[in-house]
Structures are given as structure tokens and as C-alpha cells.
Scaffold this motif. Sequence first.
Motif, mmCIF file in Angstrom:
data_model
loop_
_atom_site.group_PDB
_atom_site.id
_atom_site.type_symbol
_atom_site.label_atom_id
_atom_site.label_comp_id
_atom_site.label_asym_id
_atom_site.label_seq_id
_atom_site.Cartn_x
_atom_site.Cartn_y
_atom_site.Cartn_z
ATOM 1 N N LEU A 114 -1.323 -1.074 10.776
ATOM 2 C CA LEU A 114 -0.947 -1.396 12.157
ATOM 3 C C LEU A 114 -1.266 -2.858 12.468
ATOM 4 O O LEU A 114 -0.504 -3.561 13.119
ATOM 5 N N ILE A 127 4.819 5.363 9.398
ATOM 6 C CA ILE A 127 3.994 4.646 10.370
ATOM 7 C C ILE A 127 4.873 3.675 11.132
ATOM 8 O O ILE A 127 5.810 3.090 10.597
ATOM 9 N N ARG A 128 4.617 3.552 12.420
ATOM 10 C CA ARG A 128 5.317 2.530 13.207
ATOM 11 C C ARG A 128 4.469 1.284 13.241
ATOM 12 O O ARG A 128 3.304 1.323 12.870
ATOM 13 N N GLU A 129 5.068 0.262 13.771
ATOM 14 C CA GLU A 129 4.311 -0.992 13.805
ATOM 15 C C GLU A 129 3.258 -0.971 14.907
ATOM 16 O O GLU A 129 2.398 -1.816 14.963
ATOM 17 N N TYR A 130 3.369 0.022 15.788
ATOM 18 C CA TYR A 130 2.375 0.116 16.860
ATOM 19 C C TYR A 130 1.820 1.534 16.897
ATOM 20 O O TYR A 130 2.468 2.475 16.429
ATOM 21 N N PRO A 131 0.619 1.684 17.425
ATOM 22 C CA PRO A 131 -0.071 2.971 17.292
ATOM 23 C C PRO A 131 0.437 4.036 18.262
ATOM 24 O O PRO A 131 -0.012 4.142 19.384
ATOM 25 N N VAL A 132 1.379 4.825 17.790
ATOM 26 C CA VAL A 132 1.897 5.915 18.613
ATOM 27 C C VAL A 132 2.215 7.072 17.671
ATOM 28 O O VAL A 132 2.601 6.854 16.532
ATOM 29 N N SER A 133 2.011 8.274 18.166
ATOM 30 C CA SER A 133 2.329 9.424 17.322
ATOM 31 C C SER A 133 3.846 9.497 17.153
ATOM 32 O O SER A 133 4.598 9.085 18.029
ATOM 33 N N LEU A 134 4.292 10.013 16.021
ATOM 34 C CA LEU A 134 5.719 9.985 15.738
ATOM 35 C C LEU A 134 6.459 11.172 16.332
ATOM 36 O O LEU A 134 7.657 11.145 16.489
ATOM 37 N N THR A 135 5.750 12.229 16.633
ATOM 38 C CA THR A 135 6.410 13.388 17.228
ATOM 39 C C THR A 135 5.632 13.762 18.473
ATOM 40 O O THR A 135 4.585 13.203 18.757
ATOM 41 N N THR A 136 6.129 14.765 19.182
ATOM 42 C CA THR A 136 5.382 15.264 20.320
ATOM 43 C C THR A 136 4.029 15.784 19.828
ATOM 44 O O THR A 136 3.920 16.325 18.735
ATOM 45 N N PHE A 185 0.844 -1.196 0.000
ATOM 46 C CA PHE A 185 0.000 0.000 0.000
ATOM 47 C C PHE A 185 0.877 1.243 0.000
ATOM 48 O O PHE A 185 0.511 2.273 0.500
ATOM 49 N N THR A 203 0.821 10.741 21.638
ATOM 50 C CA THR A 203 -0.502 10.138 21.710
ATOM 51 C C THR A 203 -0.363 8.651 21.439
ATOM 52 O O THR A 203 0.244 8.259 20.444
ATOM 53 N N ASN A 222 7.560 14.803 27.051
ATOM 54 C CA ASN A 222 7.586 14.572 25.604
ATOM 55 C C ASN A 222 6.232 13.987 25.228
ATOM 56 O O ASN A 222 6.085 12.790 25.016
ATOM 57 N N PRO A 223 5.218 14.847 25.171
ATOM 58 C CA PRO A 223 3.857 14.327 25.010
ATOM 59 C C PRO A 223 3.659 13.581 23.692
ATOM 60 O O PRO A 223 3.999 14.080 22.628
ATOM 61 N N ARG A 240 0.011 -2.656 21.380
ATOM 62 C CA ARG A 240 1.342 -3.278 21.291
ATOM 63 C C ARG A 240 2.179 -2.913 22.509
ATOM 64 O O ARG A 240 3.307 -2.443 22.406
ATOM 65 N N LEU A 300 -0.286 4.588 -0.772
ATOM 66 C CA LEU A 300 -1.177 5.263 0.181
ATOM 67 C C LEU A 300 -0.412 5.780 1.396
ATOM 68 O O LEU A 300 -0.553 6.906 1.815
ATOM 69 N N ILE A 301 0.404 4.910 1.973
ATOM 70 C CA ILE A 301 1.140 5.295 3.176
ATOM 71 C C ILE A 301 2.573 4.826 2.995
ATOM 72 O O ILE A 301 2.810 3.642 2.755
#
Lengths: 532, 391
Positions: free
Chosen positions: B228, A15-24, A6, B215, B212-213, B109, A9-10
Motif C-alpha cells: 500500500l 490489493i488496491r493502491e489504497y487500503p479498502v476491502s475489496l468486497t462487502t 513481491f 472496511t 455496501n459495507p 488515500r 507473496l501478494i
Amino acid sequence: METLQFDDLIAPADIREYPVSLTTTEANLTGSWKFSRPRQAKKTAPCRDACPLGVDIADWLHLLVRGERDAALHRLRAVNPLPASTGRVCPQFCRRACTRRDHDAAVRSGALERYIGDYGLGVPFPVPASATGWSVAVIGSGPAGLAAAASLAAAGVAVTVYEREAAPGGMLRCGIPAYRLPKEILAREIDNLVISLGIQLCCNVPVDDRMLAELLGEHAFVLAAPGLGGSPLPAGIGAGPGVYRGLELLRRLAAGEVLPGDRFAVIGGGNAAIDAARSLVRHGRQATIIYRRGIEEMPAYPEERREALEEGVEIRLGTIVAAARGVDGGRVELDLHEALRAADGTVSTGSFSDRLTVDGLVAAIGQKASWQPESHKRLLTAGDFHHGPASVAEALAGGRRAALEMLRRRGMAREPAVGPAEIAANPAALAVLAPQPGVDPPRVPHRERRNSFREVCGPLSAEEALQEAARCLRCGTCTACGLCWFFCPDQAVVIDQRGVEPVVRFDYDHCKGCGLCAASCPRGVIDMEEDS
Amino acid sequence: MTSQDPVTPARHVREMLLGSDAVAHGVRLCRPAVVSAYPITPQTHIIETLSEMVDRGELPAEFIKVESEMSAIAACLGAVSAGVRAFTATSSQGLAMMHEILHWVAGARLPLVMVNANRALGAPWNIWADQSDSLSQRDTGWLQLYGETAQEALDGVIIAYRVTEALRVPVMVMLDGFIGSHTMEPLFIPDPGLVDDYLPPYTPVDYLDPDNPLTLCAATAPDSFYELKKGHARAMERAFDVLDKTFAEFGDRFGRRYAAVETAGTDDAEILVLSTGALTGTVRVALDRLRRQGVPAGLLKLRLVRPFPRWQLRHLLTGRRRVIVLNRAVSYGAGGILTQELRAACCGMADAPAIHDVIVSLGGKEVYPETIEEIVVRADELSPDESVWRP
Ligand SMILES: Cc1cc2nc3c(=O)[nH]c(=O)nc-3n(C[C@H](O)[C@H](O)[C@H](O)COP(=O)(O)OP(=O)(O)OC[C@H]3O[C@@H](n4cnc5c(N)ncnc54)[C@H](O)[C@@H]3O)c2cc1C
Ligand code: SF4
Ligand code: SF4
Ligand code: SF4
């Protein structure tokens, strides 16, 4: 594992393998979503609001906790000059309003007031301000007169107090019995006040209209605080042997007089009635209180009621003494009738219910003013005489108010010490605090209370007093406890402790206006307001 | 036995302990910063012992008391989100109650280890050994490790922390209710220093930090969501390798060697018996007796159920005549859960053996060596198309 691509598209790097924002996520101004915003403001504690004197309890307790006992004493006495007395007899309006009340136990402010007051018996008041050159005469040395004298003397006014009786104190001395307020404590407290503030006290001087005119000529102001006189006899009951008025009886019993007879009936439901009955019990007599309404309607303080019952006082409710006759042997025969209650709450005499023969009948049904001086613009009034029968704290407050009014009229404007208008209360937030009920001061067991005028309630030890004082949350004042910070889900609370008092600031760029900080502050200093 | 005596002279203490205490010691050695759990039979001893350890200062952790299993797992979710090692234990209905948060921990995860003492799910009410609880959670995205002995549970906890922190996939370590949790066993309790070397302090990446906030788990658009989930599936694939290496390193350091599928007497066996958990002990006795009677049947002891070791199993099944799967959990309308798993794994395999679905026990129904012997001996009479229920 097979995987379809994909990438268009992305990009995998996005994207990381787990759901976390990449920056503050600070750049995301979630604060723009809010409809309401928190605001922190210093407020008045509910206890202070409830105290007729407006004592800033949190403030002096905090000084005590910090080890500044003298500062605490002076801070309190600047508003309440008789803490050893009020600490014993005040019904503690403050405690009923305490934020901790339903959580564990209201802060024992009365016991603490007594503790610091007893300490203060040997500590002079601060040296008064330099003399103002004018003077005031005060009629009556009850709490109202003494409070006025203390405030004026501290401000450098020359004060003379005239008292009809042989010793000062008003109802504190003649009304309230020694088992609640030992005479010696009262005498020491008043002596210290009068001597260290240089107040002139003239006992055995009843002021009449003629003397009042003279006083008005000599002084800038005169304060009339003569309290109220004795109780009248109820309808259907005439004076005669074995019939006493409440205050008169209290005075005679306090003086150690032995009254004839075993069995006494006391008519009334106020403090005077209860005190009369409890004093009789202490003289080995049987006492029955006869009251027209229900127990909850008795004007006497609940604590007193309870103690009277413990000591064996009988209370007959919903009963009216319709007639009383002297019978053989100096006894008194009473016709008891049912009290009929109308829809509007008024009570009238119903049908006959019982006949009671007693050795003494005590009427303790309210007080009336015994003197009505002509009004004059430099004659001020205070205390029970001014507002009708009330309490020691209210009388003290009235005296102080009158003194401040005099100072104001003489251009020595002093704003009465009141806190901010908003009241701080958030008892629900206490749910997260571990209950700490503290300990009640010791009490003499009720069996030992009969036959003795020994003080019923004991003191708190120094250690207990400190622990109890530390239970005060300091409602209305931020203490940097951090609960709002802890509960804020957006890390939008910043506690700034650089100043004298901590201040909470809000990061409005990220505060979403959820209101959790306001809901979680046990001191009630955060409010939510609409956000434009 | 695979829980052999140490081959290398590992430092340890040898003690007779209850299975639940064994787990508690395993947890203590891993030094979690947060423990949160809610009591439920037959798991209660685990957290009771842990709470005492915390109280005595032997385990410097925050023990968060909660009012339900849902809150226990939620408290652990919070702890691991904040970047610390956490632990919980539960059983049966407790695990069922955690269901929603199990998905959340795995989907986020986050590295977390829990021990589940396998027990039946009601109704009717029953507190004995049964795998319906954990097997009905097999699709929550957790790695599932089953153990035969208390030693395997103790060691399994230590191994699980290594695996979960390497993969960011939470791990559920299973021990049979009562048979495992409430019986005593001589155990090796490893030396703390040895465990510290094997499992260094946890260094979190991407955790909740006010300075270091970030989400975690924000609302996610369909394409990113799909990616994911693909990542989660990949991690499960990597798990085989990670687990092999972790087992191997554990064997080197502690002297006890483990594998995702362990075998006994399989070399010459036409018939294999697949078993999990404490039941395996009974199967070993039965197979020994059969071998003495001239029936060579082999043991497949399945330790890993998620991810399901399909390639390893296919390899082990190659050339066999039949495999008997002993189930302690049923998917009603589809038969024994492990049988379905194995059938799916063998799908498309040339010369696959006949797979017999045996519902050997539920709710603690006693299984004797004779039960197994009879099933193996009479396997020829059994149709591989039908589930076999015992009389
Ligand atoms: C029996 C009883 C029990 C009570 N218990 C409590 C209690 O537990 N807690 C509480 O808070 N309140 C209690 N009260 C109420 C409280 O005592 C009064 O509200 C308070 O004392 C009123 O203070 P005051 O200064 O206005 O008047 P008083 O205390 O009545 O003082 C007036 C003083 O003026 C003097 N005086 C009067 N006329 C003259 C004159 N012409 N010349 C010179 N001096 C004069 C009197 O001798 C008296 O000393 C009680 C009252 C009674 C009667
Ligand atoms: S005077 Fe009475 S109401 Fe005021 S602080 Fe003291 S005890 Fe409380
Ligand atoms: S906690 Fe302290 S400040 Fe708050 S109401 Fe009670 S006594 Fe007053
Ligand atoms: S919760 Fe505590 S820190 Fe926050 S405003 Fe209230 S008193 Fe201050």
C-alpha cells in the motif's frame, strides 16, 4: 520508480493502491466478538413512576401534541379526575423526576395539566358503563372521596357522597387558598365530575357512627375519606383571645373575615403555616413564621416558601415558641427560645433568645384525625385519614385504589393502570439534544399579590402548551428518533416503523456489543445484557 | 508575473479582495459538501467567510463546528470517507495539531483539500509568515502546493480538487500568512459554470455506504502494508504528470498558466535564486534591478514541494554556476529545509552548481529587495558549505 516484485507473496490483483476491502464486509460476522447484546423494551417513564397516581404523562401529552385534545383529556381524567386542581396545587412529583430536568428544564407537566384541566371544565366525562346494580357510600368529598366516586361511577356503580360541609372539595376548598386554586375553578371542576358521572352528592351531612352503620346496611361498601381535623395547640400555649388554629384561620380569612391587629406570628413549617402567613399578608397584615428546624426541612413545598418570602413573609428558623401569654390590649407575648438539635436530629428547647409581642398567634402544626370509626370488612379508608397528611395527588390515588379494590372484590377485576416495572432514564444521552428550556407560565408580580386573593400563577396559552408538550421525550417509549442508529458504529441498528409503535431490531451478526445504542438512547429503552 | 491576465476571454468577475476571501471564493466554486475548521490567525478569515457563505445559502454545505483543529481534520476525514468533497483550512500550531490525522488521511488515500496560511510555530509566540508549519509536515504524504499571490491560492484550490480526486492523495495549498491572507489584490473570480465544467461533481469510489459495507484502513499485515505504501509512492510519481495536465487544462480554460516550477530570466543566468510563496515578489524586484546593473540572475519559483520536482529542477540547473536557496524554514542541525531538498535532488548530478543555503526570513522578518541584491552580489564570498543567516 523502481520496485521489487513481491508477486509470490501478494498478487497485485489482490490489493488496491489504497487500503479498502475489496468486497462487502457483511460476510465478516463481527457480531461473534461481543460479550453483551442490546435489547429494547418498553419501560415506564420516571415521571409516571414518581406520580402517586401513576399518570402516564408521556401518553396524554403525545395525544395533545397530535391534536387529539379530547382524547388526551379523557386519558388523563380516567386516572386523575381533577386535573384543573392538581394542575395548580400538586407539587409535581413528576417534574422532579423528569429526564429533562438537568438538561434544560423539566417538562412543565403541572402547567399542562392545568391547561387541559381548564379545557375539561366544560367537557363532560365519558358516559359511565351500564349500571352494575350495587352501590357505594363515600364519606368526605375531598380528593380521596371524589376520586373513588369517579372511578366507581365510571364503572357503573351507584355512588352517594356525604359531606359535612356546605360544599364539596375538602382541603382543596377549606385549606388551599384561592390565590393558588380559585374557588370557582374548583367548584366547576367538581360540578362537572359529579353531574356528568351521575354521582349523588349530599352536603351538610356529617356522618356519625350511627349513620355509618346504616350506610353499611344499605351499600355494598362504604369508603371513609374524611381527611384530618384541625391542628392542636403546641405545649405551653393555651387557647385564648388572639390565638388561632391554622385551618380555622384559613377558613375565616377565606370567608373575608377581618381579624383585629397588624402583626401575626405563625408556628409551623408546613403548607398550612405558609398558606396562613400568605393569606394574612393578603389581608394587609405582617406575618412571621416561626419554625424549629432549617429552611430545607420545612415540609412546605419549596415553591410556596419562595413565594411567601417574595411577598414579605418573615421566616425565623431554629426557633421555638416556649410560652405565650395574653397581655394588655388583647395582644399575645411570646417567649422565643433557641431550638437545640441532638445528634439524632430531634429538637428540644434551648435557652431564651427573644421576646415578641404580636396581635395574633397562629398554630399550624399538623393535623389529627377527629373521628375513629369501628372497623368493618366492607368499610374501606383512603386519603389523609388513611395514611396521614400527604398531598392531593396521594389522596386521589388512595381513593382510586380503594375503588379498584371494591370492583375487584365484586368480581369486576380491573388491573390498576401501572406501566412496566422497569424505569427508563438516560439523562446523559440528552447531551446531544439542543437545550429547549421552554417558557414558564406568567406570574403576578409579588407587589401586586398583597391585598389580593387573585390567582398568582397564570395559564399557558394553547400555543405554549403545545410547544411545552412537544418537549416531552416520551421516556420509555421508542419514538424512532434514530439516535441509536446514528451512533451505532456497526450499522447494526434497524428501526422498524411498520407497526403501531416503532421497534428497534438489532443485527446481532454484526453488533459488536459496544453499547453505544443503549448509551445514546435518550428514552432509555435499550439495555445491554450479557451475551452467552 | 505568471498570474497573467486571461489570454482567452474566460468568464470571470474582477474584484479587489483579501487573500483569505479569495480562498473562500475558490472553495465556494468547488462546492464542497462539508467544511470543518477551527479558527486560528491568520487563517480565520477564510473559514469566517465560508461560514457566512454557508449561512447565506451561497454554499450549500454542512459547516461542522469543532473544538480543535484535530477534530476539524477528523470531521473532514469522516466526510471524505463517506464519499463527499470536503474542505478545511488552518495555520501554524493548528496544522501541527492535525499532524496525526494528516498521516491518516494520506495513508487512507482520501481526496481532501486544505489551505494552510503559512505562519511560524512557537515558541516563542509569533503569528507572521514562515514555512516551518507546512514544511514540518512534508513527510505526511500530502501533496504540497505553494503560491505567490492570492490568485494562485484561489486557482490552486480549484486545481487541487482536480488533482486530489484524480490521485487520491490529499493536497495542501499554501498561502503566506498576512502577506497573502490579509492584503488586498485585484482578483479574477471565475464564473461558477466554468468551474463546474472544469471540476465536475465528485463521484466517489469505495466509500462508507451502509448499503455496501466496506472496511477502510483495516489492520494490515506487513506485506500488504508495504504494498500500500508502495502504491502511495507511485501515486506521488504520477502526480507530476497529473499536475502538468491539470495546470495545462486550467490554463486553456481560465487563461492563467501555472507550472510546478516557474521561471523568470533564467535563459542567460549563471546565478539562480530559488524562492517560494509571496517572497517571490520581492525577489522579482531585486532581480530586475540587478539585471539593469548588468548582473543577470534568474528566478526559480518553486510551487510544488511534495512531490519534489527533482527532474525538472535538475534540468533547470544544468550549466549554472550557483543557485541561492531562500528559506523560510529550518531543520535545526541541518539547515534550510528547501536547500536540503534541492541538494538531495541534485545528488549525483554531474556539474551541479554550488548550492547556497540562505535562511532569509523566519517569523515574518522583513526581506527587502536590497537584502536579496546583496546576497546575490556577494554570493562569491559565501561558502556553499555553510548556512547563511542574515545579520
Ligand atoms: C392548608 C393546606 C394546604 C395544602 N396544600 C396542598 C398543596 O398545595 N398541594 C397538595 O397536594 N396538598 C396540599 N395539602 C394537602 C391536601 O390538601 C390533603 O392531603 C388532601 O386534601 C387530603 O384529601 P382527603 O380527601 O383525604 O381529605 P380532605 O381533603 O381533608 O377531605 C375530607 C373531607 O371529608 C369531610 N368530612 C370529614 N369528616 C366527615 C364526616 N364525618 N362526614 C362527612 N364528611 C366529613 C371534610 O369536610 C372534607 O371535606 C394541603 C393541606 C392543607 C391543610
Ligand atoms: S398529579 Fe401531580 S405528580 Fe401526578 S402528573 Fe399531575 S402534577 Fe404530576
Ligand atoms: S421527558 Fe416526558 S416522559 Fe420523560 S420524564 Fe419528562 S415528562 Fe416524563
Ligand atoms: S434512540 Fe430513539 S430510535 Fe433508538 S431506541 Fe431510543 S427512542 Fe428508539
